[in-house]
Design a protein around this motif. Structure first.
Motif, PDB file in Angstrom:
ATOM      1  N   ARG A 270      10.958  41.975  16.466  1.00 24.21           N
ATOM      2  CA  ARG A 270       9.713  41.414  15.926  1.00 24.21           C
ATOM      3  C   ARG A 270       9.343  42.080  14.610  1.00 24.21           C
ATOM      4  O   ARG A 270       8.504  41.582  13.866  1.00 24.21           O
ATOM      5  CB  ARG A 270       8.585  41.545  16.947  1.00 24.21           C
ATOM      6  N   CYS A 271       9.943  43.241  14.310  1.00 26.98           N
ATOM      7  CA  CYS A 271       9.682  43.920  13.032  1.00 26.98           C
ATOM      8  C   CYS A 271      10.614  43.437  11.929  1.00 26.98           C
ATOM      9  O   CYS A 271      10.473  43.866  10.781  1.00 26.98           O
ATOM     10  CB  CYS A 271       9.825  45.433  13.184  1.00 26.98           C
ATOM     11  N   GLY A 272      11.599  42.625  12.269  1.00 31.47           N
ATOM     12  CA  GLY A 272      12.475  42.073  11.244  1.00 31.47           C
ATOM     13  C   GLY A 272      13.411  43.073  10.604  1.00 31.47           C
ATOM     14  O   GLY A 272      13.601  43.058   9.383  1.00 31.47           O
ATOM     15  N   THR A 273      14.040  43.921  11.398  1.00 31.71           N
ATOM     16  CA  THR A 273      14.952  44.923  10.835  1.00 31.71           C
ATOM     17  C   THR A 273      16.387  44.401  10.710  1.00 31.71           C
ATOM     18  O   THR A 273      17.321  45.188  10.569  1.00 31.71           O
ATOM     19  CB  THR A 273      14.960  46.201  11.712  1.00 31.71           C
ATOM     20  N   TYR A 274      16.550  43.112  10.722  1.00 26.62           N
ATOM     21  CA  TYR A 274      17.893  42.511  10.818  1.00 26.62           C
ATOM     22  C   TYR A 274      18.825  42.909   9.673  1.00 26.62           C
ATOM     23  O   TYR A 274      20.017  43.114   9.883  1.00 26.62           O
ATOM     24  CB  TYR A 274      17.786  40.984  10.899  1.00 26.62           C
ATOM     25  N   VAL A 275      18.311  43.019   8.473  1.00 27.71           N
ATOM     26  CA  VAL A 275      19.185  43.360   7.336  1.00 27.71           C
ATOM     27  C   VAL A 275      19.711  44.784   7.492  1.00 27.71           C
ATOM     28  O   VAL A 275      20.903  45.056   7.290  1.00 27.71           O
ATOM     29  CB  VAL A 275      18.437  43.194   5.996  1.00 27.71           C
ATOM     30  N   ARG A 276      18.833  45.702   7.908  1.00 29.78           N
ATOM     31  CA  ARG A 276      19.283  47.084   8.100  1.00 29.78           C
ATOM     32  C   ARG A 276      20.245  47.178   9.285  1.00 29.78           C
ATOM     33  O   ARG A 276      21.185  47.972   9.259  1.00 29.78           O
ATOM     34  CB  ARG A 276      18.080  48.012   8.310  1.00 29.78           C
ATOM     35  N   ILE A 277      20.021  46.382  10.310  1.00 33.12           N
ATOM     36  CA  ILE A 277      20.942  46.375  11.454  1.00 33.12           C
ATOM     37  C   ILE A 277      22.337  45.964  11.000  1.00 33.12           C
ATOM     38  O   ILE A 277      23.328  46.625  11.301  1.00 33.12           O
ATOM     39  CB  ILE A 277      20.424  45.426  12.564  1.00 33.12           C
ATOM     40  N   ARG A 278      22.406  44.897  10.225  1.00 36.26           N
ATOM     41  CA  ARG A 278      23.721  44.432   9.782  1.00 36.26           C
ATOM     42  C   ARG A 278      24.399  45.469   8.893  1.00 36.26           C
ATOM     43  O   ARG A 278      25.592  45.744   9.038  1.00 36.26           O
ATOM     44  CB  ARG A 278      23.593  43.104   9.039  1.00 36.26           C
ATOM     45  N   ASN A 279      23.635  46.076   7.979  1.00 35.57           N
ATOM     46  CA  ASN A 279      24.217  47.098   7.105  1.00 35.57           C
ATOM     47  C   ASN A 279      24.702  48.299   7.903  1.00 35.57           C
ATOM     48  O   ASN A 279      25.758  48.887   7.603  1.00 35.57           O
ATOM     49  CB  ASN A 279      23.185  47.536   6.057  1.00 35.57           C
ATOM     50  N   ALA A 280      23.954  48.687   8.910  1.00 41.85           N
ATOM     51  CA  ALA A 280      24.352  49.838   9.720  1.00 41.85           C
ATOM     52  C   ALA A 280      25.611  49.531  10.531  1.00 41.85           C
ATOM     53  O   ALA A 280      26.480  50.398  10.692  1.00 41.85           O
ATOM     54  CB  ALA A 280      23.204  50.240  10.651  1.00 41.85           C
ATOM     55  N   ILE A 281      25.718  48.312  11.030  1.00 39.13           N
ATOM     56  CA  ILE A 281      26.933  47.943  11.779  1.00 39.13           C
ATOM     57  C   ILE A 281      28.143  47.994  10.846  1.00 39.13           C
ATOM     58  O   ILE A 281      29.211  48.505  11.219  1.00 39.13           O
ATOM     59  CB  ILE A 281      26.783  46.549  12.419  1.00 39.13           C
TER      60      ILE A 281
ATOM     61  N   ASP B  66      21.315  56.990   9.337  1.00 40.37           N
ATOM     62  CA  ASP B  66      21.535  56.972   7.889  1.00 40.37           C
ATOM     63  C   ASP B  66      20.788  55.817   7.227  1.00 40.37           C
ATOM     64  O   ASP B  66      20.287  55.940   6.109  1.00 40.37           O
ATOM     65  CB  ASP B  66      23.032  56.839   7.573  1.00 40.37           C
ATOM     66  N   HIS B  67      20.740  54.672   7.893  1.00 40.22           N
ATOM     67  CA  HIS B  67      20.117  53.469   7.318  1.00 40.22           C
ATOM     68  C   HIS B  67      18.658  53.304   7.738  1.00 40.22           C
ATOM     69  O   HIS B  67      18.040  52.299   7.391  1.00 40.22           O
ATOM     70  CB  HIS B  67      20.931  52.225   7.691  1.00 40.22           C
ATOM     71  N   GLN B  68      18.144  54.295   8.507  1.00 43.87           N
ATOM     72  CA  GLN B  68      16.723  54.254   8.905  1.00 43.87           C
ATOM     73  C   GLN B  68      16.374  52.885   9.474  1.00 43.87           C
ATOM     74  O   GLN B  68      15.411  52.229   9.030  1.00 43.87           O
ATOM     75  CB  GLN B  68      15.839  54.570   7.702  1.00 43.87           C
ATOM     76  N   VAL B  69      17.163  52.437  10.441  1.00 43.24           N
ATOM     77  CA  VAL B  69      17.021  51.064  10.926  1.00 43.24           C
ATOM     78  C   VAL B  69      15.684  50.791  11.630  1.00 43.24           C
ATOM     79  O   VAL B  69      15.022  49.808  11.332  1.00 43.24           O
ATOM     80  CB  VAL B  69      18.209  50.692  11.853  1.00 43.24           C
ATOM     81  N   PRO B  70      15.244  51.639  12.575  1.00 40.03           N
ATOM     82  CA  PRO B  70      14.076  51.232  13.373  1.00 40.03           C
ATOM     83  C   PRO B  70      12.771  51.155  12.581  1.00 40.03           C
ATOM     84  O   PRO B  70      12.571  51.891  11.620  1.00 40.03           O
ATOM     85  CB  PRO B  70      13.972  52.336  14.435  1.00 40.03           C
TER      86      PRO B  70
END
Ligand code: FES
Ligand code: FES
Length: 156
Positions: free
Chosen positions: A134-145, A92-96
């Motif tokens: 290394r791609c800096g997806t940290y904000v999307r990771i946190r939102n998805a969690i 849903d959050h298109q994390v990768p």
């Protein structure tokens, strides 16, 4: 030496030296390449799997240390209660972005929700701090969690 380990609910027998890292067994012996090699020194989190529901770095987990513990890998995470919600939230959050770190990220996130169904921001950051992207997806990771935590809460 022969070892029998339980991976994703199935017993598997492998014949390797006792100090062989689980990551090598998964990828090179069993052909389960969803778990990634990044650093080989417990520094990046790409190789994260679960032992009895908790996150471990498979690159430094020797096969002779596993014993009766149940191993879960990215190939079966969607069949676990927290993994189902994590996987949906990731989509849903298109994390990768490139995707290389993401199986490890998902495994750490699912382990976090196994332990804490409603983690705070600080707890999320703490649990995920060993998984490098290394791609800096940290904000999307946190939102998805957070989304997975909410979805898990609704379904109990
Ligand atoms: S490959 Fe295991 S932590 Fe980097
Ligand atoms: S998505 Fe590229 S390293 Fe994380």
């Amino acid at each position: 030496m022969a070892f029998t380990i339980e991976i994703n609910g199935t017993k598997r027998s492998v014949d390797v030296d006792g100090d062989t890292p689980l990551l090598w067994v998964l990828r090179d012996v069993l052909g389960m390449t969803g778990t990634k090699f990044g650093c080989g020194m417990a520094l990046c989190g790409a190789c994260t799997v679960h032992l009895d529901g908790s996150a471990v770095r498979s690159c430094i987990t020797s096969i002779d240390s596993i014993g009766e513990s149940r191993i879960t890998t990215i190939e079966a995470i969607a069949a676990t209660p927290s993994g189902e919600h994590i996987q949906k939230a990731w989509l849903d959050h298109q994390v990768p972005q490139c995707g290389y770190c993401q199986s490890g990220q998902i495994m750490s996130a699912a382990a976090l929700l196994n332990e804490k169904s409603k983690p705070s921001d600080a707890e999320i950051d703490d649990a995920m701090s060993g998984n490098i992207c290394r791609c800096g997806t940290y904000v999307r990771i946190r939102n998805a969690i957070k989304a997975a935590s909410q979805a898990q809460g609704k379904r109990g």
